[in-house]
Write a protein that holds these residues in place. Structure first.
Motif, PDB file in Angstrom:
ATOM      1  N   GLU A 160       0.832  -1.206   0.000  1.00  0.00           N
ATOM      2  CA  GLU A 160       0.000   0.000   0.000  1.00  0.00           C
ATOM      3  C   GLU A 160       0.869   1.260   0.000  1.00  0.00           C
ATOM      4  OE1 GLU A 160      -2.911   2.637  -0.332  1.00  0.00           O
ATOM      5  OE2 GLU A 160      -3.136   0.467  -0.584  1.00  0.00           O
ATOM      6  N   ALA A 161       1.919   1.255   0.785  1.00  0.00           N
ATOM      7  CA  ALA A 161       2.826   2.407   0.822  1.00  0.00           C
ATOM      8  C   ALA A 161       3.493   2.606  -0.542  1.00  0.00           C
ATOM      9  CB  ALA A 161       3.874   2.214   1.910  1.00  0.00           C
ATOM     10  N   GLU A 162       3.861   1.514  -1.181  1.00  0.00           N
ATOM     11  CA  GLU A 162       4.471   1.613  -2.512  1.00  0.00           C
ATOM     12  C   GLU A 162       3.474   2.190  -3.520  1.00  0.00           C
ATOM     13  OE1 GLU A 162       6.951  -1.108  -5.724  1.00  0.00           O
ATOM     14  OE2 GLU A 162       5.736  -2.117  -4.209  1.00  0.00           O
ATOM     15  N   ARG A 163       2.252   1.693  -3.503  1.00  0.00           N
ATOM     16  CA  ARG A 163       1.214   2.220  -4.410  1.00  0.00           C
ATOM     17  C   ARG A 163       0.997   3.716  -4.189  1.00  0.00           C
ATOM     18  NH1 ARG A 163      -1.080  -2.844  -3.677  1.00  0.00           N
ATOM     19  NH2 ARG A 163      -2.284  -2.195  -1.882  1.00  0.00           N
ATOM     20  N   ALA A 164       1.061   4.138  -2.932  1.00  0.00           N
ATOM     21  CA  ALA A 164       0.848   5.548  -2.583  1.00  0.00           C
ATOM     22  C   ALA A 164       2.128   6.375  -2.757  1.00  0.00           C
ATOM     23  CB  ALA A 164       0.356   5.660  -1.141  1.00  0.00           C
ATOM     24  N   GLN A 165       3.198   5.723  -3.172  1.00  0.00           N
ATOM     25  CA  GLN A 165       4.512   6.354  -3.302  1.00  0.00           C
ATOM     26  C   GLN A 165       4.994   6.965  -1.985  1.00  0.00           C
ATOM     27  OE1 GLN A 165       4.548   8.864  -6.798  1.00  0.00           O
ATOM     28  NE2 GLN A 165       4.471   7.091  -8.145  1.00  0.00           N
ATOM     29  N   ASP A 166       4.624   6.318  -0.910  1.00  0.00           N
ATOM     30  CA  ASP A 166       5.137   6.666   0.417  1.00  0.00           C
ATOM     31  C   ASP A 166       6.420   5.857   0.583  1.00  0.00           C
ATOM     32  OD1 ASP A 166       5.746   7.067   3.065  1.00  0.00           O
ATOM     33  OD2 ASP A 166       3.811   6.358   3.843  1.00  0.00           O
ATOM     34  N   TRP A 167       7.463   6.330  -0.079  1.00  0.00           N
ATOM     35  CA  TRP A 167       8.703   5.570  -0.191  1.00  0.00           C
ATOM     36  C   TRP A 167       9.352   5.296   1.159  1.00  0.00           C
ATOM     37  CZ3 TRP A 167       8.276   3.462  -4.563  1.00  0.00           C
ATOM     38  CH2 TRP A 167       7.806   4.147  -5.675  1.00  0.00           C
ATOM     39  N   ASP A 168       9.339   6.268   2.055  1.00  0.00           N
ATOM     40  CA  ASP A 168       9.982   6.063   3.360  1.00  0.00           C
ATOM     41  C   ASP A 168       9.366   4.881   4.097  1.00  0.00           C
ATOM     42  OD1 ASP A 168      11.688   8.200   2.931  1.00  0.00           O
ATOM     43  OD2 ASP A 168      10.423   9.628   4.019  1.00  0.00           O
ATOM     44  N   THR A 169       8.043   4.823   4.118  1.00  0.00           N
ATOM     45  CA  THR A 169       7.358   3.732   4.804  1.00  0.00           C
ATOM     46  C   THR A 169       7.626   2.404   4.119  1.00  0.00           C
ATOM     47  OG1 THR A 169       5.636   5.216   5.605  1.00  0.00           O
ATOM     48  CG2 THR A 169       5.095   2.865   5.548  1.00  0.00           C
ATOM     49  N   ALA A 170       7.458   2.371   2.807  1.00  0.00           N
ATOM     50  CA  ALA A 170       7.658   1.124   2.067  1.00  0.00           C
ATOM     51  C   ALA A 170       9.087   0.617   2.246  1.00  0.00           C
ATOM     52  CB  ALA A 170       7.335   1.331   0.594  1.00  0.00           C
ATOM     53  N   ILE A 171      10.049   1.492   2.112  1.00  0.00           N
ATOM     54  CA  ILE A 171      11.456   1.096   2.241  1.00  0.00           C
ATOM     55  C   ILE A 171      11.750   0.592   3.644  1.00  0.00           C
ATOM     56  CG2 ILE A 171      13.817   2.014   2.273  1.00  0.00           C
ATOM     57  CD1 ILE A 171      12.897   3.755  -0.192  1.00  0.00           C
ATOM     58  N   ALA A 172      11.241   1.269   4.650  1.00  0.00           N
ATOM     59  CA  ALA A 172      11.482   0.836   6.035  1.00  0.00           C
ATOM     60  C   ALA A 172      10.888  -0.554   6.288  1.00  0.00           C
ATOM     61  CB  ALA A 172      10.899   1.849   7.013  1.00  0.00           C
ATOM     62  N   LEU A 173       9.677  -0.770   5.813  1.00  0.00           N
ATOM     63  CA  LEU A 173       9.020  -2.064   6.034  1.00  0.00           C
ATOM     64  C   LEU A 173       9.752  -3.195   5.316  1.00  0.00           C
ATOM     65  CD1 LEU A 173       5.300  -0.934   5.743  1.00  0.00           C
ATOM     66  CD2 LEU A 173       6.383  -1.928   7.777  1.00  0.00           C
ATOM     67  N   VAL A 174      10.125  -2.964   4.071  1.00  0.00           N
ATOM     68  CA  VAL A 174      10.735  -4.028   3.272  1.00  0.00           C
ATOM     69  C   VAL A 174      12.182  -4.263   3.673  1.00  0.00           C
ATOM     70  CG1 VAL A 174      11.363  -4.723   0.929  1.00  0.00           C
ATOM     71  CG2 VAL A 174       9.133  -3.680   1.357  1.00  0.00           C
ATOM     72  N   SER A 175      12.943  -3.205   3.878  1.00  0.00           N
ATOM     73  CA  SER A 175      14.370  -3.382   4.181  1.00  0.00           C
ATOM     74  C   SER A 175      14.587  -4.123   5.501  1.00  0.00           C
ATOM     75  CB  SER A 175      15.093  -2.041   4.197  1.00  0.00           C
ATOM     76  OG  SER A 175      14.650  -1.233   5.269  1.00  0.00           O
ATOM     77  N   ALA A 176      13.646  -4.008   6.422  1.00  0.00           N
ATOM     78  CA  ALA A 176      13.769  -4.709   7.703  1.00  0.00           C
ATOM     79  C   ALA A 176      13.642  -6.224   7.539  1.00  0.00           C
ATOM     80  CB  ALA A 176      12.712  -4.207   8.679  1.00  0.00           C
ATOM     81  N   ARG A 177      13.130  -6.646   6.380  1.00  0.00           N
ATOM     82  CA  ARG A 177      12.909  -8.069   6.133  1.00  0.00           C
ATOM     83  C   ARG A 177      13.599  -8.508   4.844  1.00  0.00           C
ATOM     84  NH1 ARG A 177       8.912  -5.374   8.399  1.00  0.00           N
ATOM     85  NH2 ARG A 177       7.809  -6.293  10.142  1.00  0.00           N
TER      86      ARG A 177
END
Length: 134
Positions: A8-25
């Protein structure tokens, strides 16, 4: 749950959130295909966010980051940056740069770039030759 939030963050281009969520895993070359897949997703997110300095730093040791950076530079037609990377010894950047020139009808320019950057690179020369007019 985190996966859906990241999507959802990626679709919304909320890059900070998407990157934080994915990079942690994410883990490069993990035996766990999910961790490795998340690593590739992380590289895509950095490119989508235009975070070229981060990708460039990661590309020093991470081939996935290097390839993703080069594709992002190609997609954004950032030819001078690709050429610089090729001149600094990044063969993937050279191949991406030469293909970009060839596919935009600049085969002569591509041939010259190979001669200037790495004249003995048979693969790069092959890319140019495969785009010769029939």
């Amino acid at each position: 749950m985190w996966f859906e939030q990241a999507e959802e963050a990626e679709r919304a281009q909320d890059w900070d959130t998407a990157i934080a969520l994915v990079s942690a895993r994410a883990e490069c070359y993990s035996d766990d295909h999910n961790l490795h897949g998340n690593h590739l997703w992380h590289m895509d997110l950095l490119a989508g966010a235009g975070r070229f300095p981060e990708l460039t730093e990661l590309a020093r040791t991470d081939p996935h980051a290097r390839r993703r950076l080069n594709r992002a530079l190609r997609d954004r037609r950032m030819e001078p940056a690709l050429r610089r990377r090729a001149e600094q010894g990044d063969r993937d950047a050279l191949y991406v740069f030469v293909r970009l020139l060839c596919t935009t009808d600049r085969v002569r320019e591509a041939r010259l770039a190979v001669q200037e950057i790495d004249p003995d690179n048979a693969y790069a020369l092959g890319i140019v030759e495969s785009h010769r007019p029939g």
